[in-house]
Design an enzyme around this catalytic site. Structure first.
Site: not given
Ligand code: UDP
Length: 160
Positions: A20, A60, A102, A123, A126, A137
């Site tokens: 990212k 997303y 996450t 974070n 992805h 994807e």
């Molecule tokens: N995210 C965020 N706030 C939240 C939850 C998610 O900004 O409260 C963002 C974060 O960048 C995360 C992405 O949304 O990586 C997708 O969320 P997901 O639960 O799919 O997490 P991932 O698969 O990336 O671990």
């Protein structure tokens, strides 16, 4: 070294990763790629791009109704991203482990998010979470001709 069909199918699993904008800005591109190379996965796709709003929203889409969606799309489109496709046995689940939880504050030390991140909205990376999302994807981000099928010479030293 000859592979039978079963081995070829197992080794051909693919996942989609994206470093990212925070990972790029922090100079972690090499470090992150290193971890997947070190583990023994095979790079089959790589591009560096500014993500359009359309692509970010499609990527997303499952989070469209979530309160963080708008901020997430703003963030992903705010700077360049490194899009990657990696191949190998069990790569989807293994990449998720290498990436970590996450929320970087909950992510274990030794994971990318655990070692480098502190905030859920920053974070770093992805990674696809399942076979179906990985396939979606990979095809959302890459054209078939942008993916390179090849077999590293070390393969027989990684797989019996
Ligand atoms: N995210 C965020 N706030 C939240 C939850 C998610 O900004 O409260 C963002 C974060 O960048 C995360 C992405 O949304 O990586 C997708 O969320 P997901 O639960 O799919 O997490 P991932 O698969 O990336 O671990």
């Amino acid at each position: 070294h000859e592979f039978n069909k079963f081995e070829e199918i197992a080794l051909a699993e693919r996942t989609f990763l994206a470093i990212k904008p925070d990972g790029v800005q922090r100079g972690l591109v090499g470090e992150i790629i290193r971890r997947f190379e070190d583990k023994g996965f095979t790079l089959v796709g790589l591009k560096f791009l500014k993500v359009s709003r359309e692509l970010a929203e499609q990527h997303y889409d499952v989070h469209r109704e979530r309160p963080f969606f708008a901020g997430l799309v703003d963030f992903i489109t705010s700077g360049p991203v490194v899009a990657l496709v990696w191949e190998g046995e069990g790569v989807i689940a293994s990449a998720r482990k290498i990436i970590g939880a996450t929320n970087p504050l909950s992510a274990e030390p030794g994971t990318i998010r655990g070692d480098f991140g502190v905030n859920i909205g920053r974070n770093l990376i992805h990674g696809s979470d399942a076979i179906e999302t990985a396939q979606q994807e990979v095809s959302l981000w890459f054209k078939e001709e942008e993916l390179v099928s090849w077999q590293p010479t070390i393969t027989p030293w990684l797989h019996e």
